[in-house]
Design a protein around this motif. Sequence first.
Motif, PDB file in Angstrom:
ATOM      1  N   ALA A   1      -6.615   5.018   1.032  1.00 51.42           N
ATOM      2  CA  ALA A   1      -5.764   4.178   0.188  1.00 51.42           C
ATOM      3  C   ALA A   1      -5.163   2.984   0.908  1.00 51.42           C
TER       4      ALA A   1
ATOM      5  N   ASP B   1       0.833  -1.209   0.000  1.00 54.89           N
ATOM      6  CA  ASP B   1       0.000   0.000   0.000  1.00 54.89           C
ATOM      7  C   ASP B   1       0.868   1.260   0.000  1.00 54.89           C
TER       8      ASP B   1
ATOM      9  N   ASN C   1       3.993  10.332  -2.654  1.00 52.36           N
ATOM     10  CA  ASN C   1       2.820  10.721  -1.872  1.00 52.36           C
ATOM     11  C   ASN C   1       2.756   9.835  -0.643  1.00 52.36           C
TER      12      ASN C   1
ATOM     13  N   LEU D   1       1.221   7.740   2.405  1.00 49.25           N
ATOM     14  CA  LEU D   1       0.050   7.012   2.873  1.00 49.25           C
ATOM     15  C   LEU D   1      -0.331   7.531   4.259  1.00 49.25           C
TER      16      LEU D   1
ATOM     17  N   ASP E   1      -9.962   7.749  -1.135  1.00 52.65           N
ATOM     18  CA  ASP E   1      -8.899   7.579  -2.110  1.00 52.65           C
ATOM     19  C   ASP E   1      -7.671   8.351  -1.616  1.00 52.65           C
ATOM     20  N   ALA E   2      -6.578   8.221  -2.365  1.00 53.47           N
ATOM     21  CA  ALA E   2      -5.321   8.862  -1.979  1.00 53.47           C
ATOM     22  C   ALA E   2      -5.514  10.363  -1.771  1.00 53.47           C
ATOM     23  N   ARG E   3      -4.697  10.928  -0.905  1.00 57.47           N
ATOM     24  CA  ARG E   3      -4.826  12.336  -0.568  1.00 57.47           C
ATOM     25  C   ARG E   3      -4.646  13.239  -1.786  1.00 57.47           C
TER      26      ARG E   3
ATOM     27  N   GLY F   1       1.932  11.246  -8.231  1.00 57.40           N
ATOM     28  CA  GLY F   1       1.607  11.481  -6.828  1.00 57.40           C
ATOM     29  C   GLY F   1       1.212  12.919  -6.572  1.00 57.40           C
TER      30      GLY F   1
ATOM     31  N   HIS G   1       3.614   5.893  -5.503  1.00 55.04           N
ATOM     32  CA  HIS G   1       3.815   5.793  -6.945  1.00 55.04           C
ATOM     33  C   HIS G   1       5.187   5.208  -7.280  1.00 55.04           C
TER      34      HIS G   1
ATOM     35  N   GLU H   1       0.816   4.033  -2.933  1.00 53.75           N
ATOM     36  CA  GLU H   1       0.517   5.437  -2.635  1.00 53.75           C
ATOM     37  C   GLU H   1       1.686   6.332  -3.003  1.00 53.75           C
TER      38      GLU H   1
ATOM     39  N   GLN I   1       2.767  17.178  -0.087  1.00 51.80           N
ATOM     40  CA  GLN I   1       1.405  16.661   0.028  1.00 51.80           C
ATOM     41  C   GLN I   1       0.441  17.755   0.498  1.00 51.80           C
TER      42      GLN I   1
END
Length: 622
Positions: free
Chosen positions: A161, A111, A424, A426, A324-326, A565, A117, A115, A273
């Motif tokens: 994610a 994971d 990015n 997690l 979903d991803a941030r 990302g 990438h 996240e 981020q």
Amino acid sequence: MTEIANDSHRRGADDYRAGATAGVENCIETEGDPKSNGGLEYVVVTTPVLIVGAGAAGARVAIELAESGVDPLVIGKREHGDAHTTWAAGGVNAALGSLDPADDWAIHAADTFNEGHHLNDPEAVELTAQEMPDRIRELVEWGMPFDRTDDGEINQRYFGAQSYRRTCFVGDRTGEAMLETLIGRVRDLEVPYRENVMITRLLSDGERVDGAVGFDMETGEGLLFRTNHVVLAAGGFSALYHRHSSRDDENNGDGQALALEAGARLMDLEFVQFHPTGMVGERYGEEWDGRLVTEAVRGEGGRLYNAEGERFMERYSPDQMELDARDVAARAIAREVREVRGTDDGGVSLDITHRDAEYVRERLPSMVERFDSLGVDITEEPMTVAPTAHYTMGGVDIDFRTGETGVEGLYAVGETVAGVHGANRLGGNSLAETVAIGKLVGDHVASALTDADEDPDVTNGQQALAEREFQALRELTASDGNVTPMGLLEDLGDLLWDHAGILRDDAGLREGLAKLDALRERIADLRVESDFTSKSFEYAVDLSMSLTVAEAMLRAALERTESRGAHYRTDYPETESDWRVNLVTAVGTDGLSISRRGVGEPGPAVREALAEGYELDYHHLE
């Protein structure tokens, strides 16, 4: 900070030192009465290990050292126990399998790679995922009061994610509880600590460190630290942006700038981020603008709606929705606002009113309390949120088993470094990294110590460098122009938000660099109010470091001509296989240089987990 050949870069990093004289008389001082040589009065402090930063990462390094029989000195810019760790509210990841027994460390690692990438350092990811179950059990032994299931197991919640419920928590104050636990252990071990201390330079010839220079922010007294081992645990640089989830006086690039100018390398600075849910709106007031609304709200079922009442994540991510991803959620919100479907305050609504009110109060007590103080009952009405700069995946390039930076005696850990998170982060992995890697770094530093480290030398050359720094700091207080440090920092924040924010392109990044040069020119007219103990002086020192990191970040973002990302280029919207590389920043003969480095592959267990294609099933929350 080491002099840099490129004039424009030197103006950003070293401008306040421009008047320092080079021919300072050399003398090796010993601890005792304050010393002075025409600059700031200072004392000498000797320690086998200096830890710069007193959040979770620095505390965990200190604990490991103390348990190995070493007495490090921990220094922090704030009072003991007051660090940015307390703002990490939602939880900390570990594959315990309390609710989802199928989860394991390899899936956690997979994971994290997905996240990130696939720009993550494989060793860093695997070490973090493998270490975390033991680190959670360790925190329990030290008294951390994790929420429990009805069966008495450590409870775990969904975070964005994540394939399984993996995030351990203490309501929505997990970071605060973790830091309290770690500081409690630090105090039990009687680890020496100095609060309200700011480091302005590492004593380094580019090959090794011989100590550090700083000052006491309460007394104004200068401090020369004699040590052969320095651990940087000073956080990230997200507060450079005008909307951010930090306090203004932290996460402003101290650790990265100190490391770079000591001879270390930085990596992946283009990856910043933007958390989807920062507070926004006049109703909350300027003080709360950008402050984080924890991902735990969405982890407990919170939903995002635009001004038209549409649950818009169905368009962007029908399977994972709000979790979903941030980067995906942040760009979705930004698009809703840009296409005039946002609120009048430039945000969207985050709504958890469909959940039982008592459940919300139990799981999100800090959020309930915060919004209640602002006249909002989140059990009955939605919150207004918009993206905010939150976390920096880039930082110092290190060996994750040791924390070594390539400069002898200099180590780094926590958000100060790059590698675990790739492109990015997690959610829930920031706290995990601090204790997982912090333990390993502490263990290595303890093993590297020798008898000579009890009474380290400072060479005549390094003594002269320290005294030039003290003299430059003294001269900084005499700056009497018309531009305030805070004003320049605010302009820098606007510059980065406008030109290196959620959406970027070539023209905008180049314009940002041009504006950065113009901003540096204005330093010549700097005015520093009051003395060494003032906020004005603190921000003036921050400014030199922030400008260094800002330039490095802008140049890295310009270099990466793809989207991956948290780095989204509207002129290069696709992710390119040729760009699966890390960008490494160093100081060369002509200023900053950026080079590419290939990324390693994960081990067999993680490759198998990646091949299985595990994915969050959001609809468990429906």
